[in-house]
Design an enzyme around this catalytic site. Structure first.
Site, PDB file in Angstrom:
ATOM      1  N   LEU A 153       0.872  -1.167   0.000  1.00  0.00           N
ATOM      2  CA  LEU A 153       0.000   0.000   0.000  1.00  0.00           C
ATOM      3  C   LEU A 153       0.909   1.218   0.000  1.00  0.00           C
ATOM      4  CD1 LEU A 153      -2.792  -0.866   2.628  1.00  0.00           C
ATOM      5  CD2 LEU A 153      -2.936  -1.001   0.136  1.00  0.00           C
ATOM      6  N   ASP A 154       0.610   2.208  -0.855  1.00  0.00           N
ATOM      7  CA  ASP A 154       1.478   3.382  -0.891  1.00  0.00           C
ATOM      8  C   ASP A 154       1.310   4.211   0.374  1.00  0.00           C
ATOM      9  OD1 ASP A 154      -0.558   5.478  -1.252  1.00  0.00           O
ATOM     10  OD2 ASP A 154      -0.833   4.641  -3.251  1.00  0.00           O
ATOM     11  N   VAL A 155       2.160   5.208   0.528  1.00  0.00           N
ATOM     12  CA  VAL A 155       2.242   5.949   1.786  1.00  0.00           C
ATOM     13  C   VAL A 155       0.930   6.621   2.175  1.00  0.00           C
ATOM     14  CG1 VAL A 155       3.112   8.014   0.623  1.00  0.00           C
ATOM     15  CG2 VAL A 155       3.606   7.677   3.056  1.00  0.00           C
TER      16      VAL A 155
END
Length: 328
Positions: A153-155
């Site tokens: 999952l991206d930031v």
């Protein structure tokens, strides 16, 4: 150089590396480290390659600082907050730009989980008291080898993230073309996305394209996506925004964000709410995590937990994890 069956196997795989073979035997390939077991003078393998362990080990691994132990497949379900990086590298967790006048430091999911601040018990297969505030990560999970996220999952994306010490499970859950999906089908991911613009279920050309033909997100990121498995409008928080639920069966880099960008919208907030047909966050708050039962792993991910041979390096009383797990 000591020639053993391990050495031969190592050279063979280095010449013809097969991701499916490596993952099936729980041979990790995600690390940047290189275990220099097979060597000839100063020529070292430039591939993070490991192999199954049997009766004999090369002399380079026969030292008192190296220990071997068996683990079971363990899967962690984590409710990832924003500004937490899905990475082993602390470089990726560098300070961000100021928000609301304050500097926000990014940490990694591995640091957050190992801190035990968000650990939620509910039974333990390791026979420990889960109410003990001093419980360690190793005691709670039984993991002493390297572990990885099952899809990133991206930031800025929040929600359901799975992590495991079983490389085979990582491959099974993230690779739609894996042979392990022949009988069970691909494992889907469901997100809630707050997107730009007012979109209606029936009349929106953008939603229709995502449902029917997919989106070209660019050759650099995998080209055309497959149509979504499911896409529906949940509500309209404002006249110029739409909250949707979207289910996909792929896992291209930042795929959901790129799909909506490709149809001239954009994602303002993104939250993963479900993996597969049944696995959700339940009552977990942001930053909390728990261990899935073996029954949950089988039912939700169609994966039989298994015994893994693990290797780690011990330095005095403080054990430093150097290697990962192997299928026995």
């Amino acid at each position: 150089m000591i020639v053993t069956k391990h050495t031969v196997l190592c050279f063979f795989l280095a010449a013809v590396p097969s991701k499916s073979f490596l993952y099936h035997h729980n041979i990790p390939i995600l690390s940047q480290e290189v275990f220099e077991v097979c060597h000839d003078g100063n020529k070292f393998l430039r591939f993070p390659l490991y192999f199954r362990l049997h009766e004999q080990l090369p002399a380079s691994t026969q030292n008192p600082g190296m220990e071997f132990e068996r683990e079971r497949t363990t899967v962690i379900l984590y409710n990832k907050p924003r500004n937490v990086i899905t990475s082993h590298s602390k470089i990726d967790a560098a300070p961000t730009s100021p928000e609301n006048g304050k500097e926000i430091l990014r940490t990694t999911v591995y640091e957050e989980i190992q801190s035990m601040t968000g650990y939620v018990g509910g039974g333990s297969k390791h026979g420990i008291n889960l109410k003990d505030g001093n419980i360690s990560f190793e005691s709670a999970t039984g993991i002493r080898s390297k572990w990885h996220a099952i899809g990133r999952l991206d930031v800025d994306t929040t929600g359901l993230l799975l992590l495991t010490n079983d490389g085979g499970l990582v491959h099974h859950a993230t690779n739609p073309t894996s042979e392990s999906h022949k009988d069970s089908g691909v494992i889907t991911k469901t997100y809630e996305a707050l997107i730009m613009g007012h979109h209606d279920d029936e009349s929106s050309p953008a939603l229709k394209q995502i449902r029917t033909i997919g989106v070209d997100i660019g050759a650099k990121y995998g080209g055309w996506t497959k149509p979504s498995q499911n896409l529906k409008v949940l509500n309209h928080p404002t006249p110029k925004s739409t909250l949707v639920s979207i289910t996909i069966a792929e896992g291209k880099n930042r795929q959901v964000r790129r799909m909506f960008h490709g149809v001239h919208s954009g994602v303002m907030k993104l939250h993963r709410s479900k993996i597969g047909q049944k696995l959700t966050l339940g009552n977990l708050e942001e930053g909390e995590w728990r261990i899935l039962s073996e029954a949950e792993v089988l039912e939700s991910l169609n994966w039989n937990t298994r015994t893994l041979d693990t290797i780690y390096q011990q330095k005095g009383r403080n054990r430093k994890k150097k290697m990962k797990s192997y299928k026995h």
